[in-house]
Design a protein around this motif. Structure first.
Motif, PDB file in Angstrom:
ATOM      1  N   ASP A 252      40.852  37.479  46.811  1.00  9.74           N
ATOM      2  CA  ASP A 252      40.646  37.000  45.443  1.00  9.74           C
ATOM      3  C   ASP A 252      39.164  36.678  45.244  1.00  9.74           C
ATOM      4  O   ASP A 252      38.688  35.639  45.686  1.00  9.74           O
ATOM      5  CB  ASP A 252      41.494  35.768  45.150  1.00  9.74           C
ATOM      6  N   GLU A 253      38.455  37.560  44.611  1.00  8.76           N
ATOM      7  CA  GLU A 253      37.019  37.404  44.358  1.00  8.76           C
ATOM      8  C   GLU A 253      36.283  36.850  45.580  1.00  8.76           C
ATOM      9  O   GLU A 253      35.656  35.795  45.511  1.00  8.76           O
ATOM     10  CB  GLU A 253      36.794  36.481  43.161  1.00  8.76           C
TER      11      GLU A 253
ATOM     12  N   SER B 182      44.407  36.786  39.323  1.00 11.56           N
ATOM     13  CA  SER B 182      44.728  35.895  40.440  1.00 11.56           C
ATOM     14  C   SER B 182      46.218  35.627  40.483  1.00 11.56           C
ATOM     15  O   SER B 182      46.820  35.579  41.562  1.00 11.56           O
ATOM     16  CB  SER B 182      43.985  34.573  40.298  1.00 11.56           C
TER      17      SER B 182
HETATM   18 MG   LIG Z   1      41.057  34.401  39.222  1.00 14.79          MG
END
Ligand SMILES: [Mg+2]
Ligand SMILES: Nc1ncnc2c1ncn2[C@@H]1O[C@H](COP(=O)(O)OP(=O)(O)OP(=O)(O)O)[C@@H](O)[C@H]1O
Lengths: 325, 377
Positions: free
Chosen positions: B159-160, B44
């Motif tokens: 991000d995910e 991240s």
């Molecule tokens: Mg992360």
């Protein structure tokens, strides 16, 4: 008897009484009124569970009705009687009120207070909450701004009497005026504007309250919505006004209305600063002028205040409930 | 519509805590790059540095040949989709998607056109006037994607994005993202995930981050078939690759290996040099590459302690040779419950046998390989 001993006994009796009430009331309900045995055990348990909340709420409801609901009706009835409370005069007190120019001034001034104080205190509180959020010394600044909350209204008034003192050796306002060659004056006697000088005191006190609540609300905003807005190209002002403020609108409204209700109750500041002279009277201080001298009229004022506060209060509660969900 | 170049990028928090160092990546236009790695390895952080939400404390980031280290996020031509969606809760779906364009001062007609086009692409037309709280998780995720499409960015950052969705929806949304990428072959995407399936199916190249650096970069199949280190070998694939102790007993075009545990001898297609003779190595065989055998050139034999029949395959967990070793795992197709408690011999085809010397694959012996120095799982 030793007062400490007396105090201790009071505490023990008070706390013990409460615990005892809940314990024995519950016991009696379960053992004797709806016992959980015999042929109707299941039904009795259900009935006991329906009664229990009311049993536990009873002391609070009793105290509230005794000290809150009863006085409301009592006051209303009292406001329909004459000064001595001996003669029923209908809405006479109210008619007199509205005819009184002092009442009209107080009503108008109060209107100004309601308009200005909550708005300014909320706005400044929000500003401070946002500005101190990322500062290393932000918490110190916040503590300082919160401190006036701990001072009583009369205490705060005393402090501000020094600020507003006509003597340039004491009052900072006049000290500055004199330094720049102007003449010293008494700010509290400047017509119309003296109202605002009094409001400053309450704003000074309430900004801390607004700041604390709004600062917590600002912290609760998901950081990612702010980051998304930054990526979307919003500048700090747009992030603040278009992303952050709308997300805490509910809290802002609660703070605003809470202060509004307070404004309609505070008489101390006017009472201590000007005693209601120089056209600075507001409803609560106007009421104080009549209290113990003409209770009929004083309760009439109290009732007017209550009717004015009521809608604000309802809105406040509705908003606060929404916030809690 | 853009390529990215990261040169010696590093991230240090508070001057002392270094979470990323020596990150060198060349990302071409139109690629879909997936960052994977153990939790806390800085995926991240790296993505946020590319977005401009996190300061780059060392090195250089170029987008389209222009150094953007100090360019604010909105001017980098990127859009980001957050794990928590990060929708503006007080705005309708339409306003959420229009926000960036409104800020940019676009005309109403232009905004409407962009929003409607994005909504059509993501099947959001019927939800445009709803608030985010009246949407399901999958719909919210689509709005978040729509919000980035509307801006027509050069680089998409995810991000995910699917980790808050349930398994079925995750599969569906994953396929939608793959289709979306196909519709926009020009745009570059960088995608962070924990999910190996997402990584393997979506990526044009996978970047394995670990221990603060890049362990390996390559296409999904490269990472699967030719991992450069034991770390990557065990990180990619599930269950993880078995690593067996052994030594080299024959060198050349192919390598002959003698195994400690179980004691067999097998051949690997990895080439080796004469000086490798007798060197201790780790022999890597994926569970799914193991086959049962009766012959004497088995790679491993042991007693099956547990069997897990999953229907199409059965996992065999062998008795550990030592309490702190991982058990060897075999994956045989079909149902083999009867093997429990039995002594089983396994082998693997030479092209499925990986050889690591000092934790580095023999295939990469001439390259510098970053060893993260952490456990893959
Ligand atoms: Mg992360
Ligand atoms: N403000 C900070 N100060 C110090 N260290 C930080 C800070 N923010 C993050 N870190 C550290 O940086 C590392 C990388 O964090 P990051 O969130 O990028 O990991 P991640 O790979 O995304 O993990 P996950 O897969 O769990 O999301 C973590 O070890 C974290 O502890």
């Amino acid at each position: 008897m030793n007062p400490i001993f007396q105090g201790l006994i009071t505490i023990v009796v008070g706390v013990g009484g409460c615990v005892g009430y809940f314990y024995f009331a519950n016991l009696i309900l379960d053992r004797f009124i709806f016992p959980a045995k015999g042929p109707e055990a299941g039904r009795n348990i259900n009935r006991a569970n329906q009664v229990r909340p009311w049993l536990f709420l009873f002391p609070a409801m009793f105290a509230l009705s005794l000290y809150l609901v009863y006085p409301v009706f009592g006051s209303f009835i009292r406001s329909l009687y004459n000064r001595a409370g001996t003669e029923f005069i209908g809405f006479g007190n109210y008619l007199n009120l509205f005819g009184d120019s002092a009442f009209q001034t107080a009503f108008f001034n109060n209107f100004l207070w309601v308009l200005v104080v909550p708005a300014m205190a909320t706005f400044l509180g929000l500003l401070v909450a946002q500005l101190t959020d990322r500062l290393a010394w932000g918490n110190i600044a916040k503590s300082l701004i919160f401190m006036p909350m701990a001072i009583s209204f009369v205490g705060a008034s005393l402090i501000w009497r020094f600020v507003y003192a006509a003597d340039p050796d004491i009052g900072i306002i006049n000290a500055i005026r004199v330094y720049f060659g102007a003449e010293a004056l008494d700010p509290l006697q400047v017509p119309f504007w003296n109202n605002f000088f009094l409001m400053v005191i309450l704003i000074w006190i309430q900004t801390g309250f607004a700041m604390v609540i709004l600062s917590a609300a600002l912290r609760g905003i998901p950081e990612e919505t702010v980051e998304a807005a930054i990526i979307d190209g919003a500048n700090p002002f747009q992030v603040f006004f278009r992303i952050k403020v709308p997300q805490i609108m509910g809290t802002i409204v609660v703070v605003w209305t809470t202060i509004t209700i307070l404004v309609l109750k505070v008489f101390d500041i006017v009472y201590a600063m000007t005693g209601g002279n120089f056209d600075t009277e507001i409803l609560p201080s106007y009421m104080m002028d009549f209290m113990f001298r003409d209770d009929g009229r004083a309760t009439a004022v109290a009732f007017v205040i209550m009717i004015v506060v009521l809608p604000v209060m309802i809105w406040n509660i509705v908003q606060a409930r929404k916030e809690m969900r | 519509m853009a390529d990215l170049k990261l040169t010696d990028v590093e991230k240090t928090y508070g001057g002392t805590v270094q979470v990323l160092r020596d990150i060198n990546l060349d990302i071409d236009q139109g690629e879909l790059i997936v960052f994977v790695g153990p939790s806390g390895c800085g995926k991240s952080t790296l993505l946020r540095m590319i977005a401009g939400l996190e300061k780059i404390t060392g090195g250089e980031l170029q987008i389209d040949g222009q150094v953007v280290n100090d360019v604010p996020p909105s001017e980098r031509g990127i859009a980001m989709v957050f794990q928590s969606y990060a929708l503006y809760p007080h705005m309708t779906v339409r306003d959420n998607m229009a926000f960036a364009l409104k800020i940019a001062g676009k005309s109403k007609a232009e905004i409407d056109e962009a929003v409607n086009a994005a909504a059509a692409k993501l099947q959001l037309e019927n939800f445009l006037d709803r608030l985010p709280k009246a949407l399901s998780g999958g719909q919210r995720q689509r709005v978040a994607i729509g919000r980035s499409i509307v801006r027509d960015p050069k680089v998409y950052l995810f991000d995910e994005p699917l980790s808050n969705l349930d398994a079925a929806l995750r599969v569906a949304t994953r396929i939608e993202i793959a289709q979306l990428k196909e519709q926009m072959p020009e745009s570059t995407m960088i995608y962070v995930t924990h999910d190996q399936v997402e990584a393997m199916t979506l990526a044009s190249r996978i970047v394995v981050l670990a221990g603060g650096g890049v362990a390996q970069v390559g296409s999904p199949l490269t990472l699967y078939e030719k991992p450069n280190s034991t770390f990557v070998a065990q990180f990619i694939g599930s269950p993880a690759m078995n690593l067996l102790g052994g030594k080299i007993v024959g060198t050349g075009e192919t390598t002959t290996l003698e195994l400690e545990e179980g004691g067999g001898t097998i051949t690997s297609h990895y080439p080796s040099k004469p000086e490798d003779m007798g060197a201790p190595v780790k022999v890597g065989i994926r569970p799914e590459d193991m086959t049962e055998t009766d012959a004497n050139d088995f790679a491993y034999h042991g007693t099956v302690e547990i069997t897990e029949a999953l229907g199409e395959v059965t996992l065999l967990y062998f008795q550990k040779s030592a309490p702190d070793h991982d058990p060897v795992i075999g994956k045989l197709s079909g149902i083999h419950k009867e093997l429990r408690g039995q002594d089983v011999k396994l082998t693997a085809a030479p092209e499925k046998v990986h050889v690591f010397k000092d934790d580095i694959s023999l295939l990469y012996r001439d390259e510098t390989v970053f060893l993260p120095g952490v456990q893959p799982h």
